[in-house]
Scaffold this motif. Structure first.
Motif, PDB file in Angstrom:
ATOM      1  N   GLU A 443       0.815  -1.221   0.000  1.00 50.88           N
ATOM      2  CA  GLU A 443       0.000   0.000   0.000  1.00 50.88           C
ATOM      3  C   GLU A 443       0.846   1.268   0.000  1.00 50.88           C
ATOM      4  O   GLU A 443       0.322   2.374  -0.126  1.00 50.88           O
ATOM      5  N   GLU A 445       3.768   3.902  -1.435  1.00 53.83           N
ATOM      6  CA  GLU A 445       4.343   4.342  -2.703  1.00 53.83           C
ATOM      7  C   GLU A 445       5.255   5.520  -2.437  1.00 53.83           C
ATOM      8  O   GLU A 445       5.173   6.151  -1.377  1.00 53.83           O
ATOM      9  N   HIS A 447       6.799   9.269  -3.497  1.00 54.95           N
ATOM     10  CA  HIS A 447       6.727  10.505  -4.261  1.00 54.95           C
ATOM     11  C   HIS A 447       8.090  11.173  -4.149  1.00 54.95           C
ATOM     12  O   HIS A 447       8.812  10.972  -3.165  1.00 54.95           O
ATOM     13  N   ARG A 467       4.465   7.620   0.823  1.00 59.70           N
ATOM     14  CA  ARG A 467       3.047   7.917   0.897  1.00 59.70           C
ATOM     15  C   ARG A 467       2.291   6.600   1.099  1.00 59.70           C
ATOM     16  O   ARG A 467       2.731   5.544   0.667  1.00 59.70           O
ATOM     17  N   TRP A 468       1.155   6.716   1.809  1.00 62.27           N
ATOM     18  CA  TRP A 468       0.353   5.518   2.099  1.00 62.27           C
ATOM     19  C   TRP A 468      -1.017   5.697   1.458  1.00 62.27           C
ATOM     20  O   TRP A 468      -1.789   6.561   1.849  1.00 62.27           O
ATOM     21  N   ARG A 469      -1.288   4.847   0.472  1.00 64.88           N
ATOM     22  CA  ARG A 469      -2.585   4.871  -0.191  1.00 64.88           C
ATOM     23  C   ARG A 469      -3.457   3.780   0.436  1.00 64.88           C
ATOM     24  O   ARG A 469      -3.379   2.611   0.084  1.00 64.88           O
ATOM     25  N   HIS A 470      -4.282   4.215   1.412  1.00 64.66           N
ATOM     26  CA  HIS A 470      -5.126   3.281   2.149  1.00 64.66           C
ATOM     27  C   HIS A 470      -6.291   2.841   1.261  1.00 64.66           C
ATOM     28  O   HIS A 470      -6.890   3.669   0.570  1.00 64.66           O
ATOM     29  N   GLY A 474      -8.109   6.269   1.639  1.00 64.37           N
ATOM     30  CA  GLY A 474      -7.405   7.035   0.627  1.00 64.37           C
ATOM     31  C   GLY A 474      -5.993   7.374   1.070  1.00 64.37           C
ATOM     32  O   GLY A 474      -5.374   6.639   1.845  1.00 64.37           O
ATOM     33  N   MET A 475      -5.475   8.515   0.615  1.00 57.45           N
ATOM     34  CA  MET A 475      -4.107   8.899   0.938  1.00 57.45           C
ATOM     35  C   MET A 475      -4.033   9.367   2.393  1.00 57.45           C
ATOM     36  O   MET A 475      -4.723  10.300   2.790  1.00 57.45           O
ATOM     37  N   PRO A 670       4.260  11.846  -7.777  1.00 60.85           N
ATOM     38  CA  PRO A 670       4.342  10.407  -8.040  1.00 60.85           C
ATOM     39  C   PRO A 670       5.406  10.129  -9.101  1.00 60.85           C
ATOM     40  O   PRO A 670       5.838  11.034  -9.827  1.00 60.85           O
TER      41      PRO A 670
END
Length: 685
Positions: A443, A445, A447, A467-470, A474-475, A670
């Motif tokens: 989860e 990513e 940047h 970054r954590w995209r839950h 969400g972010m 990103p």
């Protein structure tokens, strides 16, 4: 001798209370009266004469006594009050006293012995009892005094002399003076003698004194002794020095109520005082402020300098907290690096704020620990009775929760409790569970935020930011999950993933010949202190196949405080790999310049707090200029972060800081957008 006289002698012989006898020299009875037979336990004189034929062996417990008796008789023709133990017929033993004389013939030869016997067993037992009592009186460890009904001292034992230092001659036949002056009320002393006189005994604890005048705690027993007719004869006082026991009891009570390290009230006592403050506040309709304090970098001090340094720091913190509070306040240590302040009669929230601001101000000063200056800030949560809880337990939990929110938001050093915190805390618990899953679930990513050199108008690198995209939320902001990762220990796994993924991306860009000179990765304090760090970085760089000099590791000043020698060793280990090193947020930490010159650093990263107001402030430009000059003198590069406006960039350029990073150039992007950014040739002038 007339018949009448003979009858008189016979009557005396037969009816005498004392035993009367005649024996041969060799130890056989010739004649005995009934009293002697009774003393020795025989049915009649005839029974005694017939059966007691060897006086030495059958009668005397010690046969040698008969020999001693015979020697005395031979030497002086008589004995008086000769005492010995003898057997009665049933085997029991009694004491006798004999008086006898030799009866000789005309030639001077001893014909027989004759004498009297008394049973003195009762007297001997009484004497033995007295002897034992005297032995006890003289040898017992407790002091003993005997006083008459008028309380005049009649006797004292040696133990009392040793205990108090008074000599027998100083006390005998003088009025009893037992109690330390001013230690007891007159009514209490009178009650002792009244109770002893009426009920026969009084026991309790008193304060006595020694010859030197020193008072001591004593256990006193007073017993009244009366004659058979009930008349009071005297009092027997037994006194024991219990000062050591009382001291031990005090120590035990102290250890149960106070923290051994800091001498502050422990959790039990500070909570008890909080409950007492609540009761008083209920009566007076006032408020009680409860401040829960947690040190910010205590674990780092413990890990780097050791527990002895940590203990010394806790003692210094305790001293400062006491100095910041009123006499009516209570400062306690709950355990570890957690402290609690209970402030009764707090007028309102502003009063609580003034208290904690005073505490925080004192905590800003360095602590001298083992010849080093340490900085150890604090996070504080505040709750009020009755607004935030009506019991000590509720107030403690709510102040703790407020402190937790303060710690998670470094911009707020103290936070007041509010009702919504519990809901937000539940959110955080759920977030922790999700974070544990995310650390191995793909989860995260990266940047990348570009770094630009204004002088050459070129990209000089990028900072990798996780970054954590839950999947549901969400972010998630790094400000939420990075502190949580630090608290839960997940930061090593997350930091490891960040480093591996950053190096993988950099290797890919190098193969594709994209214009990216370097990538920087942040190291948390926990990562920096981990013994695995140097070996891990080396293995990641080698596995990715990147030139080590194109990887830059960013560390905060705070990560290196404490054990400077250890920090230098770790930094040198990283430099041996060939990576570049940068101090992030420079100017906000506590690095001594004397230490800074020992660090093998490549870049000083000027903190955004100096950039934010550089256009309006009169001091921030000078600070930036000073940092640039310092860096140049030490051979370091400089870069300013948080640059958002062209005016800020221009002011930085005036201070000869041309390397910048911030929203003016680009937000963190990103991967695909960052690659597109690298393809552009134009950057702000």
């Amino acid at each position: 001798m007339s018949h009448e006289t003979e009858e008189q002698y016979r009557s005396i012989f037969e009816n005498a209370v004392e035993g009367i006898y005649q024996t041969t020299v060799d130890g056989r009875y010739l004649r005995v009266n009934p009293a002697l037979a009774d003393i020795y336990g025989y049915a009649s004189p005839e029974d005694l004469i017939a059966n007691l034929t060897d006086i030495a062996c059958q009668l005397y417990v010690d046969p040698g006594k008969r020999e001693a008796f015979a020697e005395l008789m031979a030497r002086q023709d008589r004995v008086h009050s000769f005492e010995a133990r003898v057997f009665r017929r049933d085997g029991s033993i009694i004491w006798i006293s004999e008086s006898a004389r030799c009866v000789r013939d005309t030639d001077g030869r001893i014909r027989y012995y004759e004498g009297t016997v008394q049973d003195i067993t009762e007297r001997k037992q009484h004497e033995e009892k007295i002897r034992l009592l005297a032995t006890v009186f003289d040898s017992v460890a407790d002091g003993i005094l005997i006083v008459d009904p008028e309380l005049t001292v009649q006797a004292i034992n040696p133990a009392y002399e040793i205990m108090t230092g008074f000599q027998r001659e100083e006390l005998l036949r003088r009025p009893l003076v037992l109690f330390a002056p001013g230690s007891h009320e007159r009514d209490f002393i009178d009650a002792i003698w009244t109770t002893a006189r009426q009920s026969g005994r009084w026991q309790g604890e008193v304060t006595s004194f020694r010859h030197s005048g020193d008072a001591f705690a004593a256990a006193l027993s007073v017993t009244s002794v009366r004659a058979p007719n009930g008349v009071l004869e005297h009092y027997v006082l037994t006194i024991a020095d219990i000062s050591q026991r009382k001291s031990q009891e005090h120590q035990i009570r102290y250890q149960a109520s106070f923290d051994r390290l800091t001498d502050l009230p422990n959790r039990w006592l500070v909570c008890e005082r909080l409950e007492e403050a609540i009761v008083r506040a209920q009566r007076s309709k006032s408020k009680v402020a409860v401040a829960f304090l947690d040190l910010n970098r205590f674990k780092q001090v413990n890990d780097t300098l050791g527990h002895h340094a940590g203990d010394e720091l806790l003692k210094l913190v305790a001293r400062r907290l006491r100095n910041c509070t009123r006499m009516t306040d209570t400062v306690g240590r709950l355990g570890g690096d957690e402290f609690l302040i209970v402030a009764p009669d707090a007028a309102d929230r502003s009063a609580g704020a003034r208290l904690v601001e005073k505490v925080l101000y004192s905590m800003d000063e360095p602590f001298a620990v083992h010849n080093q200056e340490l900085f150890c800030g604090a996070s504080i949560g505040i709750a009020f009775y009755p607004d935030d809880g009506e019991t000590a337990d509720q107030l403690l939990r709510n102040a703790d929760l407020a402190m937790y929110h303060a710690k998670r938001n470094p911009e707020h050093k103290y936070v007041f409790y509010d009702g919504g915190m519990r809901e937000r805390s539940g959110f955080t618990l759920g977030l922790e569970s999700d974070l544990r899953r995310a650390s191995g679930g793909g989860e995260f990513e990266l940047h990348f935020q570009p770094k630009i050199d204004l002088a050459g108008n070129r990209t000089i690198g990028a900072e990798a930011l996780i970054r954590w995209r839950h999947p549901i939320r969400g972010m998630v902001s790094p400000a939420e999950f990075i502190p949580l990762a630090e608290e839960t220990g997940l930061i090593w796994e997350i930091g490891a993933w960040t480093l591996i993924e950053s190096c993988r991306r950099l290797a890919d860009w190098i193969r594709r010949d994209l214009p990216i000179p370097s990538v920087s990765v942040n190291l948390s304090p926990r990562q920096f202190q981990d013994a695995r760090l140097v070996g891990f970085v080396r293995s990641v760089v080698e596995s990715a196949g990147i030139p080590p000099g194109r990887l830059e590791l960013e560390l905060t000043e705070g990560a290196m405080i404490g054990d400077i020698e250890k920090a230098v060793t770790i930094l040198n280990g990283l430099k041996d790999i060939g990576v570049r090193l940068s101090i992030d947020d420079f100017g906000t930490g506590y690095s001594s310049l004397a230490y800074l010159k020992r660090f093998p650093i490549d870049t000083l990263k000027i903190d955004r707090s100096f950039v934010r107001d550089i256009v309006k402030s009169t001091t921030d430009p000078a600070i930036v200029g000073t940092i640039v000059n310092l860096a140049e003198s030490l051979g370091f590069d400089t870069i300013a972060e948080g640059v958002e406006t062209q005016e800020q960039a221009d002011m930085l350029r005036q201070q000869r800081c041309t390397r910048i990073q911030g929203f003016l150039i680009s937000r963190p992007l990103p991967v695909d957008q960052f690659e597109a950014f690298l393809g552009k040739s134009m950057v702000p002038a």
